[in-house]
Design a protein around this motif. Structure first.
Motif, PDB file in Angstrom:
ATOM      1  N   ALA A 183      10.504   7.279  -1.894  1.00  0.00           N
ATOM      2  CA  ALA A 183       9.396   7.179  -0.944  1.00  0.00           C
ATOM      3  C   ALA A 183       8.753   5.805  -1.059  1.00  0.00           C
ATOM      4  O   ALA A 183       8.672   5.237  -2.159  1.00  0.00           O
ATOM      5  N   TYR A 184       8.296   5.287   0.070  1.00  0.00           N
ATOM      6  CA  TYR A 184       7.678   3.963   0.091  1.00  0.00           C
ATOM      7  C   TYR A 184       6.205   4.087  -0.297  1.00  0.00           C
ATOM      8  O   TYR A 184       5.461   4.863   0.302  1.00  0.00           O
ATOM      9  N   PHE A 185       5.797   3.323  -1.301  1.00  0.00           N
ATOM     10  CA  PHE A 185       4.417   3.347  -1.782  1.00  0.00           C
ATOM     11  C   PHE A 185       3.602   2.320  -0.992  1.00  0.00           C
ATOM     12  O   PHE A 185       3.725   1.116  -1.192  1.00  0.00           O
ATOM     13  N   ASN A 186       2.792   2.814  -0.072  1.00  0.00           N
ATOM     14  CA  ASN A 186       1.948   1.955   0.758  1.00  0.00           C
ATOM     15  C   ASN A 186       0.670   1.631  -0.004  1.00  0.00           C
ATOM     16  O   ASN A 186      -0.148   2.509  -0.271  1.00  0.00           O
ATOM     17  N   ARG A 187       0.492   0.368  -0.337  1.00  0.00           N
ATOM     18  CA  ARG A 187      -0.645  -0.065  -1.142  1.00  0.00           C
ATOM     19  C   ARG A 187      -1.681  -0.782  -0.276  1.00  0.00           C
ATOM     20  O   ARG A 187      -1.316  -1.623   0.554  1.00  0.00           O
ATOM     21  N   PRO A 188      -2.965  -0.511  -0.470  1.00  0.00           N
ATOM     22  CA  PRO A 188      -4.008  -1.209   0.303  1.00  0.00           C
ATOM     23  C   PRO A 188      -3.969  -2.716   0.124  1.00  0.00           C
ATOM     24  O   PRO A 188      -4.244  -3.466   1.058  1.00  0.00           O
ATOM     25  N   GLU A 189      -3.609  -3.174  -1.077  1.00  0.00           N
ATOM     26  CA  GLU A 189      -3.608  -4.621  -1.337  1.00  0.00           C
ATOM     27  C   GLU A 189      -2.501  -5.357  -0.589  1.00  0.00           C
ATOM     28  O   GLU A 189      -2.504  -6.594  -0.519  1.00  0.00           O
ATOM     29  N   SER A 202     -15.731   1.546  -2.784  1.00  0.00           N
ATOM     30  CA  SER A 202     -15.574   1.026  -4.138  1.00  0.00           C
ATOM     31  C   SER A 202     -14.098   0.901  -4.501  1.00  0.00           C
ATOM     32  O   SER A 202     -13.714   0.032  -5.291  1.00  0.00           O
ATOM     33  N   ARG A 203     -13.268   1.760  -3.876  1.00  0.00           N
ATOM     34  CA  ARG A 203     -11.837   1.713  -4.172  1.00  0.00           C
ATOM     35  C   ARG A 203     -11.042   2.354  -3.044  1.00  0.00           C
ATOM     36  O   ARG A 203     -11.474   3.344  -2.456  1.00  0.00           O
TER      37      ARG A 203
END
Length: 311
Positions: A183-189, A202-203
């Motif tokens: 699965a592709y890990f979609n990261r906010p950064e 805050s996160r």
């Protein structure tokens, strides 16, 4: 093309004759180009076949395939990775094993809850503490490892296992799933232009999307074969089902605003989707699942009693 154009009344016959002459004079050139194109396609295709054959015959893939075959009937999927890939992606939680030790990540799909859990209750359930789904998962995963690899030195790390000193998880399951290509890990950064609303938080948390199940799956465990190393397996990046940045922003916003909102799970069309009972169970906090768990157990045992009466 010329035959189509000549059918148009406004198209002069002289143009048609000129085009026909040009095509005839350059026929050898176009045949040459066509041959080169076919050769390139054949080379790419054969190279791809050899690459996947090479991958399929690595020890890590063979081990994951065996484990997957044992677990699939119970609603699990398994795929391999090595700590070297995982550690390059995880900045906080590291795997302290040989960089090329064989690891297998295990996920569950909708079948675990709907098909496997009732059978587990009827055959193996004991009324001790712990989450019903966690106990069912650990039972089948440990059983598969024992049966398939009875003589191997393994560590089985479950998604709920925590480090003793820091209380951090022993492994970041979403990173492991990304490393394994499940699965592709979609990261906010990874978002280049995050919306203003994100800055007020805050996160922001990332979420994984499977090309097969969308968001309708859960990470269950990583099995580490400490004494088996694979120097040949190559990293294959997982398929990014949500490739456009605006869609990723929408996905991550849905997930962080309310993880119970099923829209983030349905961002791609899934092969299998959770039933309504399953959605209700997982949307309930673990500390408040007592009544639901009792209802599931009572229903499974009632079904067993009724089946015995009809025998």
């Amino acid at each position: 093309i010329a035959h189509v154009l000549v059918a148009v009344p406004s198209f002069k016959l002289s143009y048609y004759n000129e085009y026909k002459s040009y095509l005839s004079g350059n026929m050898h050139f176009w045949i040459y180009i066509a041959v080169i194109a076919h050769v390139l396609v054949a080379v790419i295709f054969i190279t791809g076949l050899l690459y996947y054959y090479y991958q399929a015959n690595t020890i890590a893939v063979k081990i994951a395939t065996v484990l997957d075959k044992h677990l699939k009937p119970y609603g699990f999927d398994a795929a391999p990775f090595v700590p070297e890939w995982y550690n390059s992606m995880s900045s906080v939680v590291k795997l302290d094993y040989n960089p090329r030790a064989v690891c297998v990540v295990v996920i569950s799909n909708a079948d675990l809850f709907d098909k496997t859990v009732p059978d587990y209750i009827r055959q193996h359930y004991s009324n001790d503490k712990g989450d019903l789904i966690d106990k069912c998962s650990s039972f089948h995963i440990n059983k598969a490892v024992r049966e398939a690899f009875p003589n191997e030195n393994v560590d089985v790390i479950f998604d709920y296992d925590l480090q003793v000193n820091s209380r951090l998880p022993k492994i970041n399951m979403q990173t492991a799933g990304h490393a394994a290509g499940l699965a592709y890990f979609n990261r906010p950064e990874s978002i280049k232009q995050p919306p203003e609303s994100w800055r007020q938080r805050s996160r922001m948390f990332g979420c994984s999307i499977s090309p097969r199940y969308g968001g309708w799956f859960a990470y269950r465990a990583v099995v580490v074969f400490k004494d088996i190393h694979d120097d040949k397996i190559q990293f294959l990046s997982p398929h990014d089902s949500v490739a456009k940045e605006d869609k990723k922003v929408e996905l991550l916003t849905w997930f962080n605003n309310d993880w119970k909102d099923v829209r983030w799970r349905d961002v791609v069309v899934p092969e299998k989707r959770y039933s309504e009972d399953q959605i209700e169970y997982f949307n309930c906090l673990p500390s408040k699942r007592g009544d639901l768990t009792k209802a599931i157990i009572d229903s499974a045992l009632k079904t067993e009693d009724e089946s015995k009466k009809h025998q």
